[in-house]
Write an enzyme that holds these catalytic residues in place. Structure first.
Site, short mmCIF file in Angstrom:
data_model
loop_
_atom_site.label_atom_id
_atom_site.label_comp_id
_atom_site.label_asym_id
_atom_site.label_seq_id
_atom_site.Cartn_x
_atom_site.Cartn_y
_atom_site.Cartn_z
N GLY A 147 0.42 -1.28 0.34
CA GLY A 147 0.20 -0.28 -0.44
C GLY A 147 1.26 1.38 0.04
O GLY A 147 2.31 1.36 -0.22
N GLY A 148 0.34 1.99 0.01
CA GLY A 148 0.67 3.74 0.51
C GLY A 148 2.62 3.35 1.30
O GLY A 148 3.33 4.66 0.91
N GLY A 181 26.74 13.54 -28.10
CA GLY A 181 26.50 13.93 -26.50
C GLY A 181 26.51 12.43 -25.27
O GLY A 181 26.54 13.35 -24.36
N ALA A 182 27.34 11.64 -25.44
CA ALA A 182 27.84 11.04 -24.37
C ALA A 182 28.75 11.25 -24.49
O ALA A 182 28.75 11.81 -22.54
CB ALA A 182 27.42 9.56 -24.35
C1 HXC Z 1 -3.93 -4.33 11.50
C2 HXC Z 1 -2.68 -6.06 11.01
C3 HXC Z 1 -2.76 -5.25 9.71
C4 HXC Z 1 -2.71 -4.84 9.13
C5 HXC Z 1 -1.80 -7.65 9.52
N1 HXC Z 1 -2.60 -7.71 10.61
N2 HXC Z 1 -2.12 -6.45 9.00
N3 HXC Z 1 -3.68 -5.76 11.93
N4 HXC Z 1 -3.72 -3.38 10.76
N5 HXC Z 1 -2.76 -3.51 8.36
C6 HXC Z 1 -2.10 -8.56 11.87
C7 HXC Z 1 -2.48 -10.04 11.43
O1 HXC Z 1 -4.22 -9.33 12.01
C8 HXC Z 1 -2.29 -10.61 12.82
O2 HXC Z 1 -3.10 -10.52 13.86
C9 HXC Z 1 -0.97 -10.31 12.61
O3 HXC Z 1 -0.72 -8.76 12.28
C10 HXC Z 1 0.03 -10.70 11.62
O4 HXC Z 1 -0.75 -11.09 10.16
P1 HXC Z 1 -1.35 -12.41 9.02
O5 HXC Z 1 -1.93 -11.61 8.62
O6 HXC Z 1 -1.57 -13.44 10.18
O7 HXC Z 1 0.09 -13.01 8.34
P2 HXC Z 1 0.45 -12.81 7.44
O8 HXC Z 1 -0.06 -14.29 7.13
O9 HXC Z 1 2.35 -12.90 7.74
O10 HXC Z 1 0.57 -11.76 6.01
C11 HXC Z 1 1.13 -11.09 6.54
C12 HXC Z 1 0.35 -9.37 5.66
C13 HXC Z 1 -0.85 -9.85 5.68
C14 HXC Z 1 0.60 -9.45 3.93
C15 HXC Z 1 1.37 -8.10 5.82
O11 HXC Z 1 -1.36 -9.60 6.95
C16 HXC Z 1 -1.84 -8.53 5.25
O12 HXC Z 1 -2.94 -8.67 4.41
N6 HXC Z 1 -2.55 -7.86 6.03
C17 HXC Z 1 -3.04 -6.24 5.44
C18 HXC Z 1 -2.40 -5.42 4.25
C19 HXC Z 1 -2.77 -4.55 4.01
O13 HXC Z 1 -4.07 -4.42 3.30
N7 HXC Z 1 -2.45 -3.36 4.94
C20 HXC Z 1 -3.42 -2.40 4.20
C21 HXC Z 1 -2.33 -1.06 3.06
S1 HXC Z 1 -3.04 0.23 2.58
P3 HXC Z 1 -2.71 -11.73 14.92
O14 HXC Z 1 -3.59 -11.31 15.78
O15 HXC Z 1 -3.20 -12.67 14.67
O16 HXC Z 1 -1.29 -11.92 14.75
C22 HXC Z 1 -1.96 1.29 3.72
C23 HXC Z 1 -1.98 2.61 3.63
C24 HXC Z 1 -0.95 3.30 3.70
O17 HXC Z 1 -0.89 0.20 4.05
C25 HXC Z 1 -1.06 4.86 3.64
C26 HXC Z 1 -0.87 5.41 3.71
C27 HXC Z 1 -0.28 6.96 3.50
#
Ligand code: HXC
Length: 510
Positions: free
Chosen positions: A169-170, A404-405
């Site tokens: 993501g971001g 040019g290079a």
């Molecule tokens: C809260 C989160 C989290 C999140 C993971 N966890 N991502 N909690 N917010 N964004 C937690 C899970 O609930 C889990 O908790 C623990 O972290 C480990 O995650 P798992 O899914 O069990 O691990 P894994 O299978 O290794 O997968 C990791 C992952 C996946 C690929 C990162 O968790 C995932 O896809 N997360 C969401 C990613 C996402 O879409 N993020 C938002 C992006 S947008 P427990 O309690 O079970 O340990 C963004 C915007 C930023 O970031 C913008 C800036 C301008």
């Protein structure tokens, strides 16, 4: 009193456990170290001073008040690398996947503010699921605060990002604004949208590794500067890089003890350039033979291999090297190599690291793919970067410097300070064959005449002396004396001061 001390110790132990032993084991099971183990390897032993150990998040949505781990998923503070101060943050994937909450981001911002104020690099170890979903827009705003500090810090203190887990993501945009991005093979990935979203929107099926793994970003996208085998190697290599960099833009790069005679002669360089002007040779050999102790820290080694960028030391002082590589695409400049080298030159200039350029360039790569891709603008980036750089610039032309290079590659006309050429140099508008085909088109049917014209052109232009007559080359030097000449040149430039007209900022062709 003893109780209170024990209480503190107890709280610290809880904080050190992050998301708990089960999640630590899972982290190890994936071949990853924990946030704290990484910092132990990165920093000098016992040098880490932690900030905000006991910070917790403030979210009450989704029953979050029931789970408030100390540190909130990121370990922050400062320490030293070979005795020199650096600020660090290390995201703890065992705490809610290292996700970024308002307080998590505030911890990162705090050490970034300190780094800017106190003039020390920021090193971020990224291992995070991105914005903390439960906090919604608050976490997006918090990311924005980090981004803004990345921009403020740019050109003030070196910023290094190591991607050691997911970065989606971001969240990728904070590392993207730092000076160097490193990845760990097989355990880290970066993308703006993950494979599932890609499938939904474009119907493309792609694995996380192919979409945003270390190979993709070091070879195809050039988002990352290098990829390492595992966490341990990554930390060792970041330490090595930091040793080449100044702590901030007001400080000279570090001077290390050296055990290599600056006047060392290298007779083997006299035969580096082959007799056949179209035969390749390895420019890296020259870099290694010129560098103190043959130590070269290459940046973007896997991308645009027709140009080489990286750091060496001369008399113990850091020097940025840019060199055409005749082994790949005959050392031509193209879109990728121009972008790669331009960014490197700008980094060096921002942090007062002198630039050494080795030139063997037959020109810009012709073709529709280059023109359609905007080689004019991308090539101009390198031209611009060299021209605006006010750090000491020393250039050595080993063979071709065409068209040019020739001008782009830190020529005299872009205010390089010392422009050397080997006797094998050919400084010309183009190679003899191309020139004769244009100048004597009507005579091309006559093989003898064309051969004579070609020889005439070669005799006149396939050497460094026409340019030397005009003062565009300061001196023609013996290849074996390159290290000595270049080291003396940089020594003579230690007090260089070059002023430029006032401007708010430039408008480099982006
Ligand atoms: C809260 C989160 C989290 C999140 C993971 N966890 N991502 N909690 N917010 N964004 C937690 C899970 O609930 C889990 O908790 C623990 O972290 C480990 O995650 P798992 O899914 O069990 O691990 P894994 O299978 O290794 O997968 C990791 C992952 C996946 C690929 C990162 O968790 C995932 O896809 N997360 C969401 C990613 C996402 O879409 N993020 C938002 C992006 S947008 P427990 O309690 O079970 O340990 C963004 C915007 C930023 O970031 C913008 C800036 C301008």
């Amino acid at each position: 009193m003893k109780d209170i001390l024990q209480q503190l110790d107890g709280r610290r132990q809880i904080a050190r456990l992050g998301g708990g032993q089960r999640r630590i084991d899972a982290q190890h099971g994936r071949g990853k170290l924990t946030a704290r183990e990484r910092l132990e390897l990165l920093l000098d032993e016992g040098s880490f001073e932690e900030y905000d150990t006991f910070v917790t998040h403030r979210c009450v949505d989704f029953d979050m008040q029931k789970d408030k781990p100390y540190g909130d998923g990121v370990v922050t503070g400062w320490g030293t690398i070979n005795g020199r101060q650096v600020y660090v943050f290390s995201q703890d994937f065992t705490v809610m996947g290292g996700s970024v909450s308002e307080t998590h981001a505030a911890k990162i911002c705090k050490i970034m503010d300190m780094a800017i104020q106190n003039g020390a690099p920021v090193i971020g170890l990224n291992d995070s699921g991105g914005a903390r979903i439960q906090e919604g827009v608050a976490s997006l705003a918090a990311y924005g605060e980090v981004f803004h500090r990345n921009i403020t810090a740019s050109g003030v203190v070196p910023q290094i990002s190591v991607i050691m887990g997911p970065c989606a993501g971001g969240a990728v945009y904070s590392p993207a604004m730092t000076d160097f991005i490193f990845m760990v093979k097989d355990t880290s990935y970066m993308f703006v949208t993950g494979p599932d979203v890609v499938k939904t929107v474009t119907n493309e099926v792609v694995s996380a590794e192919d979409l945003g793994g270390a190979v993709t970003h070091t070879r195809k996208s050039s988002v990352a500067d290098a990829a390492f085998e595992n966490d341990v190697e990554a930390m060792i290599e970041v330490r090595r890089l930091v040793d080449f960099l100044p702590l901030n833009n007001r400080e000279a790069p570090p001077k290390r003890p050296f055990f290599d005679d600056p006047a060392r002669l290298e007779p083997s360089l006299d035969t580096l350039v082959p007799d056949n002007p179209n035969a390749p040779y390895d420019m890296k050999e020259l870099i290694l033979k010129v560098a103190d102790e043959g130590d070269f820290y290459e940046i973007q080694a896997e991308f645009a291999k027709n140009i080489i960028t990286g750091f060496i030391r001369l008399e113990g002082r850091s020097v940025g090297v840019v060199a055409n590589q005749p082994m790949v695409l005959a050392g031509c400049l193209d879109i990728d190599s121009s972008r790669k080298a331009a960014r490197f030159v700008r980094f060096c200039d921002a942090f007062e690291i002198p630039i050494l350029t080795f030139v063997d360039v037959p020109g810009f790569l012709p073709g529709t793919s280059q023109e359609y891709g905007g080689v004019i603008k991308h090539g101009a980036k390198l031209l611009y970067a060299y021209g605006e750089a006010t750090v000491p610039k020393v250039t050595v032309i080993t063979r071709k410097a065409y068209g040019g290079a020739y001008v782009v590659m830190a020529s005299k006309h872009l205010r390089a300070d010392f422009n050397y050429a080997w006797p094998t140099a050919e400084v010309a508008v183009m190679g003899a064959k191309g020139a004769v085909e244009i100048l004597y088109r009507s005579e091309l049917g006559d093989v003898e005449k064309t051969a004579a014209r070609t020889k005439e052109y070669e005799d006149r232009f396939a050497n460094p002396f026409v340019a030397a007559e005009k003062g565009f080359i300061d001196e023609v030097i013996m290849p074996h004396s390159t290290r000595k000449r270049v080291a003396r040149a940089f020594a003579a430039l230690r007090n260089k001061k070059q002023t430029v007209p006032w401007k708010k900022h430039d408008n480099i062709p982006l």
